[in-house]
Design a protein around this motif. Structure first.
Motif, PDB file in Angstrom:
ATOM      1  N   VAL A  70       1.021  -1.241   0.307  1.00  9.85           N
ATOM      2  CA  VAL A  70      -0.035  -0.146   0.068  1.00  9.85           C
ATOM      3  C   VAL A  70       0.755   0.894   0.138  1.00  9.85           C
ATOM      4  N   TRP A  71       2.101   1.413   1.059  1.00  8.34           N
ATOM      5  CA  TRP A  71       2.244   2.380   0.628  1.00  8.34           C
ATOM      6  C   TRP A  71       3.551   2.445  -0.280  1.00  8.34           C
ATOM      7  N   SER A  72       4.141   1.635  -1.109  1.00 10.71           N
ATOM      8  CA  SER A  72       5.001   1.651  -2.507  1.00 10.71           C
ATOM      9  C   SER A  72       4.112   2.222  -3.095  1.00 10.71           C
ATOM     10  N   ALA A  73       2.642   1.854  -3.624  1.00  6.91           N
ATOM     11  CA  ALA A  73       2.030   2.060  -4.070  1.00  6.91           C
ATOM     12  C   ALA A  73       1.846   3.805  -4.138  1.00  6.91           C
TER      13      ALA A  73
ATOM     14  N   ILE B 193       8.903   0.378   7.296  1.00  6.70           N
ATOM     15  CA  ILE B 193       8.074  -1.149   7.534  1.00  6.70           C
ATOM     16  C   ILE B 193       8.868  -2.300   6.585  1.00  6.70           C
ATOM     17  N   ARG B 194       9.807  -1.551   5.720  1.00  5.63           N
ATOM     18  CA  ARG B 194      10.767  -2.709   4.844  1.00  5.63           C
ATOM     19  C   ARG B 194      11.626  -2.993   5.933  1.00  5.63           C
ATOM     20  N   ALA B 195      12.055  -2.300   7.048  1.00  6.86           N
ATOM     21  CA  ALA B 195      13.011  -3.095   7.819  1.00  6.86           C
ATOM     22  C   ALA B 195      12.608  -3.888   8.465  1.00  6.86           C
ATOM     23  N   GLU B 196      11.335  -3.337   9.945  1.00  4.85           N
ATOM     24  CA  GLU B 196      10.508  -4.574   9.894  1.00  4.85           C
ATOM     25  C   GLU B 196      10.335  -5.234   9.610  1.00  4.85           C
ATOM     26  N   LEU B 197       9.932  -5.469   8.402  1.00  5.44           N
ATOM     27  CA  LEU B 197       9.450  -6.581   7.878  1.00  5.44           C
ATOM     28  C   LEU B 197      10.745  -8.012   7.197  1.00  5.44           C
ATOM     29  N   ALA B 198      11.118  -7.148   6.822  1.00  5.41           N
ATOM     30  CA  ALA B 198      13.464  -8.419   6.380  1.00  5.41           C
ATOM     31  C   ALA B 198      13.711  -8.641   7.751  1.00  5.41           C
ATOM     32  N   GLU B 199      13.581  -7.388   9.666  1.00  7.18           N
ATOM     33  CA  GLU B 199      13.770  -8.404  10.130  1.00  7.18           C
ATOM     34  C   GLU B 199      12.384  -9.244  10.859  1.00  7.18           C
ATOM     35  N   VAL B 200      11.349  -9.282  10.618  1.00  2.00           N
ATOM     36  CA  VAL B 200      10.079 -10.768  11.013  1.00  2.00           C
ATOM     37  C   VAL B 200      10.877 -11.715  10.223  1.00  2.00           C
ATOM     38  N   SER B 201      10.658 -11.409   9.201  1.00  2.00           N
ATOM     39  CA  SER B 201      10.835 -12.978   7.844  1.00  2.00           C
ATOM     40  C   SER B 201      11.881 -13.280   7.970  1.00  2.00           C
ATOM     41  N   ALA B 202      13.233 -12.029   8.760  1.00  2.00           N
ATOM     42  CA  ALA B 202      14.511 -13.476   8.923  1.00  2.00           C
ATOM     43  C   ALA B 202      14.163 -14.124  10.423  1.00  2.00           C
ATOM     44  N   TRP B 203      13.454 -13.624  11.426  1.00  2.00           N
ATOM     45  CA  TRP B 203      13.100 -14.513  12.733  1.00  2.00           C
ATOM     46  C   TRP B 203      12.352 -15.467  12.285  1.00  2.00           C
ATOM     47  N   LEU B 204      10.821 -15.377  11.818  1.00  2.00           N
ATOM     48  CA  LEU B 204      10.663 -17.014  10.956  1.00  2.00           C
ATOM     49  C   LEU B 204      11.380 -17.286  10.506  1.00  2.00           C
ATOM     50  N   GLU B 205      12.349 -16.878   9.847  1.00  2.00           N
ATOM     51  CA  GLU B 205      13.107 -18.183   9.016  1.00  2.00           C
ATOM     52  C   GLU B 205      13.696 -19.483  10.030  1.00  2.00           C
ATOM     53  N   LEU B 206      14.518 -18.273   9.848  1.00  2.00           N
ATOM     54  CA  LEU B 206      15.506 -18.845  11.437  1.00  2.00           C
ATOM     55  C   LEU B 206      14.382 -19.979  12.463  1.00  2.00           C
ATOM     56  N   MET B 207      13.778 -19.344  12.946  1.00  3.55           N
ATOM     57  CA  MET B 207      12.994 -20.792  13.177  1.00  3.55           C
ATOM     58  C   MET B 207      11.806 -21.757  13.301  1.00  3.55           C
ATOM     59  N   PHE B 208      12.175 -21.760  11.716  1.00  5.60           N
ATOM     60  CA  PHE B 208      10.944 -22.396  10.907  1.00  5.60           C
ATOM     61  C   PHE B 208      12.813 -23.610  10.949  1.00  5.60           C
TER      62      PHE B 208
ATOM     63  N   TYR C 111       4.207  14.822   1.725  1.00  7.47           N
ATOM     64  CA  TYR C 111       3.543  13.545   1.452  1.00  7.47           C
ATOM     65  C   TYR C 111       4.392  12.691   1.155  1.00  7.47           C
ATOM     66  N   GLN C 112       5.553  13.016  -0.088  1.00  2.00           N
ATOM     67  CA  GLN C 112       6.262  12.130  -0.388  1.00  2.00           C
ATOM     68  C   GLN C 112       6.993  11.324   0.179  1.00  2.00           C
ATOM     69  N   HIS C 113       7.698  12.406   1.226  1.00  6.18           N
ATOM     70  CA  HIS C 113       8.867  12.023   2.290  1.00  6.18           C
ATOM     71  C   HIS C 113       8.280  11.251   3.234  1.00  6.18           C
ATOM     72  N   ARG C 114       6.896  11.065   3.275  1.00  3.53           N
ATOM     73  CA  ARG C 114       6.263  10.909   4.507  1.00  3.53           C
ATOM     74  C   ARG C 114       5.819   8.881   3.755  1.00  3.53           C
ATOM     75  N   CYS C 115       5.037   9.182   2.631  1.00  2.25           N
ATOM     76  CA  CYS C 115       5.340   7.889   2.164  1.00  2.25           C
ATOM     77  C   CYS C 115       6.953   6.955   2.017  1.00  2.25           C
ATOM     78  N   GLU C 116       7.761   7.752   2.156  1.00  2.00           N
ATOM     79  CA  GLU C 116       9.122   7.486   1.719  1.00  2.00           C
ATOM     80  C   GLU C 116       9.798   6.728   3.307  1.00  2.00           C
ATOM     81  N   ASN C 117       9.591   7.055   4.206  1.00  2.00           N
ATOM     82  CA  ASN C 117       9.957   6.854   5.087  1.00  2.00           C
ATOM     83  C   ASN C 117       8.950   5.963   5.762  1.00  2.00           C
TER      84      ASN C 117
END
Length: 308
Positions: free
Chosen positions: A59-62, A144-159, A133-139
């Motif tokens: 959503v935020w990338s769009a 979200i991308r940074a949080e997603l990368a950490e969550v995905s890495a945690w799940l990958e390691l856990m599984f 607004y563009q800066h807000r979207c970029e931030n």
């Protein structure tokens, strides 16, 4: 006595304390707009949280792409307004060029608020809002991308860890089954004739290779000197009573297994005379040599001979 209101306050305080404790113990507690379910187990909660973040990132990338387009359009509109303002400003200056001093001063005062200038100011404000607004979207995309990368890495390691642990448990079960199967192997002398080494040698001198300093060596080709039997091994599989060797005598065609015992009388089991060449001897027993270190591997030799 505690009143109803006081009990409710106590229950509420306990709920808040529990939520705070859970949040302190958990790896992820959320970012603005996205929160994992703290009441679920982590592997369940974070899997759903990952889906939230993936959707949010989409959503935020769009939104960011749309904001970039809006800034581009607003910039073009602002630039057009600036040109119209500059053209009108220059026209006014040219128009007053031949006027007297008073007229020029009055005209200059009116230049502060002419329509093109007000329009340009409005376009600048609109462009600034779109930039914000563009800066807000970029931030948000970056967060979200940074949080997603950490969550995905945690799940990958856990599984991965869970899968590895499961595989290890399965392997331990397989190993235990193998150990039990090996422990049950028949390593008795079965129907084979048994002798002391001296008794065996006395019956047929062709069985003797040499005698040196009172030590008798039996004739034959040796194929492995570490065949195992529980009664001569310790619990770690180390030979503590002697080593079992597999021998074939080309003079008598006899196949034997010999226990060269430590501080005990050496023993010989005569398997028989079914094997009539060294090539046959090797063909039958060479495939078993890689399994010689298995528990009760002596049974493999006895089984292979009995199968001839």
């Amino acid at each position: 006595m505690t009143t109803q209101s006081e009990r409710e306050q106590i229950d509420q305080a306990r709920a808040v304390a529990r939520a705070e404790t859970i949040a302190e113990l958990r790896r992820f507690t959320g970012i603005p707009g996205y929160t994992p379910e703290l009441g679920d187990p982590e592997h369940v909660s974070y899997a759903d949280y990952e889906l939230q973040l993936e959707h949010g990132l989409s959503v935020w990338s769009a939104n960011f792409d749309s904001a970039v387009e809006s800034v581009t359009r607003a910039t073009a509109i602002r630039d057009g307004a600036r040109k119209r303002m500059d053209d009108e400003q220059q026209r006014r200056i040219d128009e007053r060029a031949g006027a007297n001093r008073i007229s020029r001063l009055v005209g200059a005062a009116k230049d502060v608020t002419f329509p093109e200038k007000r329009d340009h100011a409005q376009r600048e404000r609109e462009l600034e809002e779109k930039w914000e607004y563009q800066h807000r979207c970029e931030n948000r995309v970056r967060e979200i991308r940074a949080e997603l990368a950490e969550v995905s890495a945690w799940l990958e390691l856990m599984f991965t860890t869970a899968a590895t642990a499961q595989a290890a448990r399965q392997q331990r079960r397989v190993d235990e089954e193998v150990r039990q199967e090996q422990a049950a192997r028949d390593v008795s002398s079965r129907r084979f004739a048994t002798f002391t080494r001296d008794e065996f040698a006395e019956q047929d001198q062709r069985r003797v290779a040499r005698v040196e300093r009172g030590h008798l060596t039996l004739e034959g080709s040796v194929l492995g000197t570490g065949w195992r039997q529980d009664s001569t091994d310790d619990s770690s599989g180390n030979s503590v009573k002697g080593n079992w060797s597999l021998v074939w005598n080309h003079l008598t065609n006899e196949t034997t297994v010999e226990l060269a015992a430590y501080r005990h009388e050496p023993m010989v089991w005569l398997l028989g005379t079914k094997i009539t060449s060294v090539q046959q001897f090797q063909d039958v027993f060479n495939p078993l040599q890689g399994r010689m270190t298995e528990r009760n591997s002596l049974a493999l030799v006895l089984d292979a001979y009995e199968a001839l």
